[in-house]
Scaffold this motif. Structure first.
Motif: not given
Length: 149
Positions: A110-114
């Motif tokens: 799981t990745w968060l992308v800004q």
């Protein structure tokens, strides 16, 4: 289409041929530090950072043939990704926040992308095959309140 992807994955892993999975033992990769480079996902997000949606997807499909078959049938996918870039602004940064194994055969990163104006979550699912770990699917969403459940 989903069923044929699953059959292809089973054949590639040797399960369809009756070969015992123990004979193909491969450890579930340990969770990498959030700052660790990812040879598949980093180039994908880097291409999105440059606004190159088609090139980003082409990089994934080249590295992950099973995923390539699914993307080829998903005409709307590039449009959905472009809509996210148009709505939330360009990608500025990304970080892996979680690696979740499902037994020894599946893993989800799981990745968060800004983006300039918002944050999206991307989930990449990998399956262990006879040739190693391969990306089988991914999803992204912008439903932040549900991320804390």
């Amino acid at each position: 289409m989903r069923g044929s992807i699953i059959v292809a994955a089973m054949a590639a892993s040797g399960a369809a041929s009756g070969a015992p999975m123990a004979a193909q033992a491969q450890a579930v990769p340990a969770a990498a530090p959030a700052s660790a480079a990812d040879p598949l996902v980093d180039p994908f997000f880097d291409a999105l950072k440059r606004g190159q949606v088609v090139q980003a997807l082409a990089g994934l499909t080249k590295a992950a043939p099973l995923l390539g078959k699914r993307i080829a049938d998903a005409d709307e996918l590039p449009k959905q990704i472009q809509a996210a870039l148009d709505g939330y602004g360009p990608v500025l940064a990304w970080e892996r926040i979680e690696t979740t194994p499902l037994g020894s055969l599946l893993r989800r990163d799981t990745w968060l992308v800004q983006h300039r104006d918002y944050v999206t979550r991307w989930r990449f699912v990998y399956a262990r095959t006879a040739s190693g770990w391969t990306l089988t699917s991914f999803v992204f969403d912008d439903q932040v309140p549900s991320w804390f459940d």
